[in-house]
Design a protein around this motif. Structure first.
Motif, short mmCIF file in Angstrom:
data_model
loop_
_atom_site.label_atom_id
_atom_site.label_comp_id
_atom_site.label_asym_id
_atom_site.label_seq_id
_atom_site.Cartn_x
_atom_site.Cartn_y
_atom_site.Cartn_z
N LEU A 219 0.84 -1.19 0.00
CA LEU A 219 0.00 0.00 0.00
C LEU A 219 0.88 1.25 0.00
CD1 LEU A 219 -2.72 -0.97 2.63
CD2 LEU A 219 -2.93 -0.91 0.14
N PRO A 220 0.49 2.27 -0.75
CA PRO A 220 1.28 3.50 -0.74
C PRO A 220 1.12 4.23 0.59
CG PRO A 220 -0.70 3.81 -2.03
CD PRO A 220 -0.66 2.36 -1.64
N VAL A 221 2.11 5.02 0.92
CA VAL A 221 1.99 5.90 2.07
C VAL A 221 0.97 6.96 1.70
CG1 VAL A 221 3.22 7.55 3.53
CG2 VAL A 221 4.38 5.49 2.75
N ARG A 222 0.09 7.29 2.64
CA ARG A 222 -0.93 8.30 2.38
C ARG A 222 -0.62 9.56 3.19
NH1 ARG A 222 -5.70 4.40 3.69
NH2 ARG A 222 -4.02 3.57 4.92
N TYR A 223 -0.96 10.70 2.62
CA TYR A 223 -0.68 11.99 3.24
C TYR A 223 -1.96 12.79 3.37
CZ TYR A 223 4.14 10.83 2.17
OH TYR A 223 5.35 10.20 2.10
N VAL A 224 -2.10 13.53 4.48
CA VAL A 224 -3.27 14.37 4.72
C VAL A 224 -2.86 15.83 4.59
CG1 VAL A 224 -5.05 14.99 6.39
CG2 VAL A 224 -4.19 12.65 6.33
N CYS A 225 -3.62 16.58 3.82
CA CYS A 225 -3.37 18.02 3.68
C CYS A 225 -3.72 18.70 5.00
CB CYS A 225 -4.22 18.59 2.55
SG CYS A 225 -4.13 20.39 2.41
N ARG A 226 -2.81 19.48 5.54
CA ARG A 226 -3.05 20.16 6.82
C ARG A 226 -4.12 21.24 6.70
NH1 ARG A 226 2.31 22.08 9.65
NH2 ARG A 226 0.69 23.04 10.90
N ASN A 227 -4.37 21.73 5.49
CA ASN A 227 -5.34 22.80 5.31
C ASN A 227 -6.77 22.28 5.17
OD1 ASN A 227 -6.04 25.65 4.80
ND2 ASN A 227 -6.48 24.92 2.74
N CYS A 228 -7.00 21.35 4.25
CA CYS A 228 -8.38 20.91 3.96
C CYS A 228 -8.65 19.45 4.35
CB CYS A 228 -8.70 21.13 2.49
SG CYS A 228 -7.82 20.03 1.36
N GLN A 229 -7.64 18.73 4.78
CA GLN A 229 -7.73 17.36 5.27
C GLN A 229 -8.08 16.33 4.20
OE1 GLN A 229 -10.12 17.21 8.83
NE2 GLN A 229 -8.93 18.79 9.81
N ILE A 230 -7.86 16.65 2.93
CA ILE A 230 -8.00 15.66 1.86
C ILE A 230 -6.81 14.72 1.93
CG2 ILE A 230 -7.88 15.33 -0.65
CD1 ILE A 230 -9.55 17.80 -0.99
N THR A 231 -7.05 13.42 1.71
CA THR A 231 -5.99 12.41 1.74
C THR A 231 -5.50 12.13 0.32
OG1 THR A 231 -7.00 11.42 3.69
CG2 THR A 231 -5.42 10.08 2.49
N HIS A 232 -4.18 12.08 0.17
CA HIS A 232 -3.55 11.81 -1.12
C HIS A 232 -2.65 10.59 -1.00
CE1 HIS A 232 -4.55 15.77 -2.87
NE2 HIS A 232 -4.39 16.21 -1.63
N ALA A 233 -2.61 9.77 -2.06
CA ALA A 233 -1.64 8.68 -2.12
C ALA A 233 -0.28 9.26 -2.44
CB ALA A 233 -2.04 7.67 -3.19
N GLY A 234 0.75 8.74 -1.79
CA GLY A 234 2.11 9.22 -2.06
C GLY A 234 2.57 8.82 -3.44
N THR A 235 3.48 9.60 -3.98
CA THR A 235 4.07 9.32 -5.29
C THR A 235 5.25 8.38 -5.11
OG1 THR A 235 3.46 11.53 -6.02
CG2 THR A 235 5.15 10.38 -7.31
N PRO A 236 5.26 7.21 -5.81
CA PRO A 236 6.38 6.30 -5.66
C PRO A 236 7.66 6.87 -6.25
CG PRO A 236 4.78 5.41 -7.22
CD PRO A 236 4.24 6.70 -6.72
#
Length: 59
Positions: free
Chosen positions: A7-24
């Motif tokens: 599974l990719p590492v996921r990141y949360v935007c500190r501003n709007c809290q949308i979750t993004h998959a990390g770029t390999p």
């Protein structure tokens, strides 16, 4: 033994809290790591926290 997908590492935007998959990012020896996106696709900010650290994150 069957291959189990990583599974990719996921990141949360500190501003709007949308979750993004990390770029390999491919590293030497065939391994890889993940990086946060440059900017959030929702709000355009560039400050992210790894999902695993989100529950411990305080501003």
């Amino acid at each position: 033994m069957a291959h189990s997908p990583e599974l990719p590492v996921r990141y949360v935007c500190r501003n709007c809290q949308i979750t993004h998959a990390g770029t390999p990012v491919h590293e030497s020896g065939g391994s890889h790591a993940f990086e946060a996106p440059d900017v959030c696709g929702g709000c355009g900010e560039s400050d992210f926290v790894e999902l695993g650290d989100w529950v411990h994150f305080h501003e």
